[in-house]
Write an enzyme that holds these catalytic residues in place. Structure first.
Site, PDB file in Angstrom:
ATOM      1  N   SER A  97     -23.273  70.479  62.834  1.00  0.00           N
ATOM      2  CA  SER A  97     -22.275  71.432  62.367  1.00  0.00           C
ATOM      3  C   SER A  97     -22.044  71.253  60.868  1.00  0.00           C
ATOM      4  O   SER A  97     -22.979  71.400  60.088  1.00  0.00           O
ATOM      5  CB  SER A  97     -20.987  71.252  63.186  1.00  0.00           C
ATOM      6  N   ASP A 231     -23.935  78.355  72.093  1.00  0.00           N
ATOM      7  CA  ASP A 231     -23.039  77.967  71.012  1.00  0.00           C
ATOM      8  C   ASP A 231     -22.199  79.174  70.589  1.00  0.00           C
ATOM      9  O   ASP A 231     -22.731  80.191  70.157  1.00  0.00           O
ATOM     10  CB  ASP A 231     -23.854  77.452  69.825  1.00  0.00           C
ATOM     11  N   HIS A 259     -21.968  74.082  71.595  1.00  0.00           N
ATOM     12  CA  HIS A 259     -22.020  73.648  70.204  1.00  0.00           C
ATOM     13  C   HIS A 259     -22.363  72.168  70.060  1.00  0.00           C
ATOM     14  O   HIS A 259     -22.689  71.718  68.966  1.00  0.00           O
ATOM     15  CB  HIS A 259     -20.671  73.936  69.531  1.00  0.00           C
TER      16      HIS A 259
END
Length: 298
Positions: A97, A231, A259
């Site tokens: 991320s 995600d 995610h």
């Protein structure tokens, strides 16, 4: 093998990190409002073959949360300093991320320190990002953030998921990821650091920092892109587009994962990373590696 927590002092600030294993170094960089706990399920699997180093970025986890620079470049420099302090000159950098954006910045700033690049549901590859993170970047969000980050609200099931449901939004399983991260923002310092970090990369319209114009430079760096097919925080199409733009890169989509593919499917994740490292030779780039490539753009 135990994924042990340690502390060191860098530039006058406390930095917490976890380390395990022996072998080539994997530097694991977590996402926003997360910590080294992000890697707790997969690190013991990776540590059979690698030295796994997972810092809490400044402003996150058990590390200090000073006022200061929370840009991608500052976080990349901090990650470099942790690796240096632990005696590792070269690493395979793995970023999830926000950590993916930091990993790309690390490779760009310190090519001589980077053997491979692994991007996991990475930021910095497109505008799309979850509505809640865009909303948190709004001016004045610091006023309501303490209410949204109440541990009691999350524990009683009256936190983010319930709030979103009442205003007509339909939270996915990934909302628990955001809820867990927000619940960790339990003091003014951590909230200040979260907002500084978030606003460095996200604005109300979406992600504002993009590596897309530089992805072709990764042709000389072994690169792996991993994404969860479900995600809902950063869409898998960003990974597909990055793969097309990064010559020689590998792209693996984890069926059924969200995610956090490293948490959803840790054994699969460890196998994919291990196979990638086995199949690629570590890059041996110089400090000025990008110079001739950049001169060719002029």
């Amino acid at each position: 093998m135990t994924f042990e927590r340690h502390e060191l002092e860098l530039h006058g600030q406390r930095v917490s990190y976890r380390v395990a294993g022996n072998g080539p170094a994997l530097l694991l960089l977590h996402g926003i409002a997360n910590s080294s706990d992000t890697w707790a399920r997969v690190a013991p699997l990776l540590s059979d073959r690698f030295t796994v180093i997972a810092p809490d970025l400044l402003g996150h986890g058990e590390s200090a949360a000073p006022r200061g620079d929370y840009s991608l470049g500052a976080h990349a420099s901090g990650a470099r300093d942790v690796a240096t302090a632990l005696g590792h000159d070269r690493v395979t950098v793995v970023g999830h991320s926000l950590g993916g954006g930091i990993a790309m910045q690390f490779a760009y700033q310190f090519p001589e320190r980077t053997e491979r690049l692994v991007l996991v549901s990475s930021g910095g590859l497109g505008r799309d990002v979850h509505l809640l993170l865009r909303a948190a970047s709004l001016p004045g969000s610091d006023i309501v953030l303490p209410a949204l980050t109440s541990q009691r609200l999350v524990e009683l099931g009256r936190g983010l998921g319930g709030l979103l449901g009442r205003i007509g939004l339909h939270p996915s399983a990934d909302i628990a990821v955001l809820a867990r991260g927000f619940a960790e923002l339990d003091n003014a310092g951590s909230r200040q650091a979260f907002l500084a970090t978030l606003r460095a990369v996200v604005e109300p319209g979406g992600q504002k920092v993009s590596a897309n114009s530089r992805l072709a430079l990764a042709a000389s760096l072994p690169s792996l892109i991993v994404w969860g097919e479900n995600d809902s925080i950063i869409p898998v199409k960003h990974g597909a587009a990055a793969h097309e733009a990064m010559p020689g890169s590998r792209f693996v989509v984890f069926e059924g994962a969200g995610h956090m593919p490293q948490e959803d499917q840790p054994h699969h994740f460890a196998a994919v990373v291990g196979e990638f490292c086995d199949a690629t030779e570590p890059a041996r780039l110089t400090r000025n590696h990008w110079q001739p490539l950049l001169e060719g753009k002029s």
